[in-house]
Motif scaffolding. Structure first.
Motif, PDB file in Angstrom:
ATOM      1  N   UNK A 186       4.695  16.391   5.430  1.00  0.00           N
ATOM      2  CA  UNK A 186       3.982  15.247   4.020  1.00  0.00           C
ATOM      3  C   UNK A 186       4.928  14.723   3.397  1.00  0.00           C
ATOM      4  N   UNK A 187       4.773  12.754   3.584  1.00  0.00           N
ATOM      5  CA  UNK A 187       6.188  12.686   2.926  1.00  0.00           C
ATOM      6  C   UNK A 187       5.529  11.073   2.488  1.00  0.00           C
ATOM      7  N   UNK A 188       5.540  10.915   1.425  1.00  0.00           N
ATOM      8  CA  UNK A 188       4.558   9.212   0.420  1.00  0.00           C
ATOM      9  C   UNK A 188       5.291   8.092   0.965  1.00  0.00           C
ATOM     10  N   UNK A 189       4.484   6.942   1.377  1.00  0.00           N
ATOM     11  CA  UNK A 189       5.492   5.710   1.696  1.00  0.00           C
ATOM     12  C   UNK A 189       4.609   4.846   1.171  1.00  0.00           C
ATOM     13  N   UNK A 190       5.517   3.643   0.754  1.00  0.00           N
ATOM     14  CA  UNK A 190       5.157   2.465   0.164  1.00  0.00           C
ATOM     15  C   UNK A 190       5.583   1.434   1.568  1.00  0.00           C
ATOM     16  N   UNK A 202       0.962  -1.025  -0.436  1.00  0.00           N
ATOM     17  CA  UNK A 202      -0.334   0.167  -0.138  1.00  0.00           C
ATOM     18  C   UNK A 202       0.690   1.291   0.222  1.00  0.00           C
ATOM     19  N   UNK A 203       0.723   2.211  -0.761  1.00  0.00           N
ATOM     20  CA  UNK A 203       1.239   3.500  -0.841  1.00  0.00           C
ATOM     21  C   UNK A 203       0.587   4.569   0.359  1.00  0.00           C
ATOM     22  N   UNK A 204       0.344   5.169   0.690  1.00  0.00           N
ATOM     23  CA  UNK A 204      -0.359   6.539   1.349  1.00  0.00           C
ATOM     24  C   UNK A 204       1.020   7.402   2.424  1.00  0.00           C
ATOM     25  N   UNK A 205      -0.085   8.577   2.124  1.00  0.00           N
ATOM     26  CA  UNK A 205       1.266   9.792   2.272  1.00  0.00           C
ATOM     27  C   UNK A 205       0.701   9.474   4.640  1.00  0.00           C
ATOM     28  N   UNK A 248       6.580  -5.926   8.486  1.00  0.00           N
ATOM     29  CA  UNK A 248       6.747  -5.326   6.990  1.00  0.00           C
ATOM     30  C   UNK A 248       8.025  -4.510   6.565  1.00  0.00           C
ATOM     31  N   UNK A 249       8.170  -3.996   5.745  1.00  0.00           N
ATOM     32  CA  UNK A 249       9.082  -2.936   5.589  1.00  0.00           C
ATOM     33  C   UNK A 249       8.548  -1.190   4.952  1.00  0.00           C
ATOM     34  N   UNK A 250       8.723  -0.325   5.274  1.00  0.00           N
ATOM     35  CA  UNK A 250       8.539   0.862   4.452  1.00  0.00           C
ATOM     36  C   UNK A 250       9.744   1.572   3.827  1.00  0.00           C
ATOM     37  N   UNK A 251       9.380   1.802   3.683  1.00  0.00           N
ATOM     38  CA  UNK A 251      10.843   3.045   2.273  1.00  0.00           C
ATOM     39  C   UNK A 251      10.061   4.282   1.883  1.00  0.00           C
ATOM     40  N   UNK A 252      10.765   5.438   1.991  1.00  0.00           N
ATOM     41  CA  UNK A 252       9.932   6.621   1.521  1.00  0.00           C
ATOM     42  C   UNK A 252      10.146   7.363  -0.171  1.00  0.00           C
TER      43      UNK A 252
END
Length: 858
Positions: free
Chosen positions: A476-480, A464-467, A498-502
């Motif tokens: 404000x940044x976008x995360x995947x 999922x991609x969200x702010x 899980x893992x999260x990438x900026x």
């Protein structure tokens, strides 16, 4: 002396093995600070360092230094001399490194030693006619030869040998032996054997089996020069064992000794000879003993008779004694039997115990070896794992990627340090569900919660991609986010991993790409692609009447030619700004390319369209780009019914626009030319005055030639406009007081062509444009830009050329003052026939310059 040959080959093999062992411990240092090294060494110690027949240094040590140069890139300068001189030169600081040096305690006060690289046996060599030489103590009373400065001198003196004769080199000692000047010497085995074989003396000298001492070869540096010492150790450590082996094989060789030269074979022969001699001696001794035995036997026979009587008595006593002994023996045998059984049992027990102990010892040794190997493997695995962990952490940091795990029962989560940086939090931040939702952007909280509920239900992976809103800076940044939910055997969700990438940079790049795919890069308006898509979208009955407006910027090419494309780009951006201001919010404005724009007006009839275009035209009249007015020609067409083809709508709007441009264009081009002239004169007032003077001279010249009134006016206008092309020339070049460079002069020579392009766009000025293009042509064909000559040049530019040159000479310039009429006239006459038309020059001088009217006006 055959054993010398065998010993020499044995020494070669032994030295080769030692060299291979030592190379494993040599280290090479390739520091960027050390560029060159000066080395001094003994030049008379074969095969390590010695001179060939041409006097050049060669040997094992030289080859090793060559490898050192290749491995480290450090230049090595090697000097060879006698050992005594080499050592003194090193101590006096003339060199960086000394090679072929052995270790002595007193030298450590002055030098630091590198790793050893060769072991040298130092035996006693003695003439074959001398016997009894076995060790250093057997040298007492003899004169012993040695090399000056060699460590063996100290060893001999320590053992009480003081009668020592010193020679400069090893070769000098062997030469003295050959000349029968000495019979004993102490020296390293390699150089001794080398020179003995070289001088044919190897059969004349033997050497002791045991060495006086075993020396090692080192390389040494000045005391305290740690950097150079590390450079030597590291540099030689870079040389492969196989390379050291190649060097040693080259100098020591690897051939086997013939069997008849082997000491073993010689020992067998000598032993056989000794055995034979002993056998002969035993045979002679046996024969002598036989004769003596016969004689002695006769004497004993006589004595035997007398003893028989005594023996009879003794036998009687012996019989009685034997009976007693037998009885006692039986008793002892019984005791011995019991004792032997006990010993056998004891030995068996001891044997079993020893076997068990031996097995236990072997098991312990095997276990210790396995433990050691396993420990080593674990250490290696730990090292690799640590490196991989470091690489993973660094990769995550660079990729702005972090991992996490969430306990779905307690709703608490843990994460890596990299994720702290992504989220903008520290270790004190509450790692709870509420804390997480606080980070998520408000617009995305419900979406994220809903998505996660669906994932749990379907047991699919999390993607999922969200702010978010970073905590520490509010950005404000976008995360995947990628992850999966783990379930127990009863399908209860346990935890989320899980893992999260900026991905903010990627998202911004995507937005920019999307923007550029639908927008014109220069003006920021929509482009043709977006317009065509919007045209299809809006072409529906609910948007009727749909008006399509075509707009074209008047005079853009003329402005680009005159003022440069930078000014033209500014004009287009200003036009885009005017269109945006004059249109409504929902109207679609696009740039189709070049100077063409299009506007889509949904639900707009004729009256409202005319109002919008009037508003745009009014706004355009209020704008300027420099001194240039903005003029746009518009045409439009309205679609009221679905049956009408939208492409036909576009074509009719375009035709309408071009009809208006036919009427508005010439007027605008005329205004633009006036603006160009005004701008040129504002840039350079001297050019303005020059243009008016040339125009006046052309007028008088036309009258003097009797041209028609229309031709005279045209000539006057051409004289006024002859330098209009200078509008595009750099002002610094036009006003430069010094002499122009070749490049600057080539730039000046462009102005006739630029003037031609400007004037040719205006109606009624095509002939004047031709005159301006040719006004720098010369009669002899050496002018520019076309190189016309003679009658190929029209009359008008020939007249302009004379008036232009005359005014230029008689006017003040930035690089000189004005010339007198006399000088100018002389210059015109001088160039008549080459640069100027000679007949026109005469008319110009007689009827223009020297005319009474001009003198009176002057």
């Amino acid at each position: 002396m055959k054993n010398l040959r065998w010993n020499y080959n044995f020494f070669v093999i032994l030295s080769l093995a030692l060299a291979l062992i030592f190379t494993a411990h040599v280290q090479a240092v390739a520091t960027s600070e050390i560029k060159t090294i000066s080395v001094v060494m003994d030049d008379n110690y074969p095969p390590y360092s010695f001179r060939n027949s041409q006097g050049d240094l060669q040997g094992i040590t030289l080859d090793q230094w060559k490898y050192f140069e290749r491995m480290t890139g450090i230049k090595v300068n090697i000097t060879g001399m006698t050992w005594n001189r080499a050592y003194k030169s090193m101590i006096q600081g003339e060199f960086d490194v000394i090679d072929t040096i052995s270790f002595r305690e007193e030298r450590t006060e002055l030098l630091d030693y590198a790793e050893p690289y060769a072991s040298i046996e130092v035996p006693i060599f003695f003439h074959k006619n001398i016997s009894g030489i076995t060790d250093v103590n057997s040298l007492r009373g003899f004169k012993v030869a040695a090399k000056k400065g060699d460590s063996c001198i100290s060893v001999l003196e320590e053992n009480g040998i003081t009668d020592i004769e010193e020679y400069e080199t090893a070769e000098a000692i062997i030469q003295a032996a050959k000349d029968n000047k000495l019979v004993l010497f102490v020296m390293g085995k390699p150089p001794a054997l080398y020179y003995l074989y070289k001088m044919g003396m190897h059969e004349e000298f033997n050497y002791t089996n045991s060495s006086v001492y075993t020396s090692q070869f080192f390389r040494a540096v000045k005391k305290g020069d740690t950097e150079l010492l590390e450079t030597l150790n590291d540099g030689f450590a870079k040389i492969n064992k196989s390379d050291y082996q190649v060097i040693d094989n080259q100098w020591f060789g690897s051939k086997s000794m013939p069997i008849h030269e082997l000491p073993l074979f010689r020992g067998i022969i000598i032993t056989g000879a000794v055995v034979f001699l002993l056998a002969m001696l035993l045979f002679i001794w046996n024969r002598t003993l036989q004769r003596m035995v016969k004689q002695r036997t006769s004497e004993l026979y006589k004595a035997l008779k007398s003893r028989e009587r005594i023996e009879t008595e003794i036998r009687t006593l012996n019989t009685e004694l034997e009976n007693r002994v037998i009885e006692r023996t039986v008793q002892l045998e019984d005791l011995n039997s019991e004792l032997e059984e006990s010993n056998a049992m004891l030995e068996e027990q001891i044997s079993k115990r020893e076997k068990v102990e031996e097995e236990i010892r072997h098991l312990n040794e095997g276990l210790e070896e396995k433990v050691r190997i396993r420990t080593s493997q674990l250490d290696e695995l730990n090292s690799v794992l640590e490196e991989q962990n470091d690489l993973l952490r660094e990769s995550q940091r660079v990729a702005r990627l972090g991992s996490y795990v969430t306990d779905l029962n307690t709703r608490e989560w843990k994460c890596t340090q990299e994720l702290y940086e992504v989220l903008g939090i520290d270790e004190t931040y509450p790692r709870t569900r509420e804390g997480w939702l606080e980070i998520v952007h408000p617009d995305w909280r419900d979406k994220l919660t809903s998505y996660f509920a669906g994932i749990k239900k379907s047991k699919q992976r999390f993607d999922f991609e969200y702010k978010i809103i970073r905590v520490h800076d509010g950005e404000v940044r976008w995360l995947h986010e990628l992850g999966k939910v783990e379930f127990d055997h009863q399908d209860n969700a346990l935890r989320l991993i899980g893992m999260i990438q900026d991905i903010t940079d990627r998202k911004r790049a995507e937005e920019k790409i999307i923007y550029l795919s639908f927008h014109d890069q220069l003006t920021g308006l929509y482009n043709r692609r977006f317009f065509e898509r919007e045209l299809k979208r809006l072409d529906v009955p609910k948007n009727y009447p749909l008006t399509l407006v075509m707009g074209d910027v008047n005079g853009l090419k003329l402005i680009n030619d005159s003022f440069g494309h930078g000014t033209g780009d500014e004009l287009l951006k200003t036009v885009a700004e005017v269109l945006c201001t004059g249109c409504r919010k929902d109207d679609v404005i696009a740039r189709l390319g070049g100077d063409e724009f299009v506007i889509l007006l949904p639900k707009t009839d004729t009256e409202e369209t005319e109002q919008i275009l009037k508003r745009i035209t009014s706004l355009a009249l209020q704008k300027r780009v420099g001194s240039i007015e903005i003029s746009i020609s518009f045409g439009y067409e309205i679609k009221r019914f679905e049956e009408k083809n939208i492409l036909e709508l576009f074509k009719k709007a375009e035709d309408c626009m071009y009809k208006k441009k036919l009427f508005e264009g010439p007027s605008i081009r005329g205004k633009t030319i006036e603006t160009i002239i005004r701008t040129l004169h504002e840039k350079n007032r001297r050019e303005e005055q020059h243009s008016y003077r040339v125009s006046e001279l052309c007028l008088r010249m036309g009258e003097a030639l009797g041209l028609r009134e229309g031709e005279v006016k045209e000539l006057k206008s051409a004289g006024l406009l002859h330098d209009i092309g200078k509008i595009a020339i750099d002002e610094n070049i036009l006003n430069k007081p010094e002499k122009l460079t070749n490049d600057e002069w080539e730039e000046i020579k462009r102005h006739p062509e630029i003037g031609y392009r400007i004037l040719s766009t205006a109606n009624g000025m095509s002939e004047i444009a031709e005159y301006v293009l040719a006004h720098h042509e010369r009669l002899d064909g050496s002018g520019y830009p076309k190189g016309l000559k003679g009658e190929e040049i029209p009359l008008q530019p020939r007249i302009i050329a004379i008036a232009d040159a005359y005014d230029a000479m008689t006017s003040s310039r930035s690089y000189r003052g004005a010339l007198s009429d006399e000088v100018a006239i002389e210059e015109l006459k001088k160039n008549a026939g080459t640069q100027f038309d000679p007949e026109l020059v005469n008319v110009f001088i007689d009827k223009v310059i020297n005319s009474p009217n001009r003198r009176n006006s002057t």
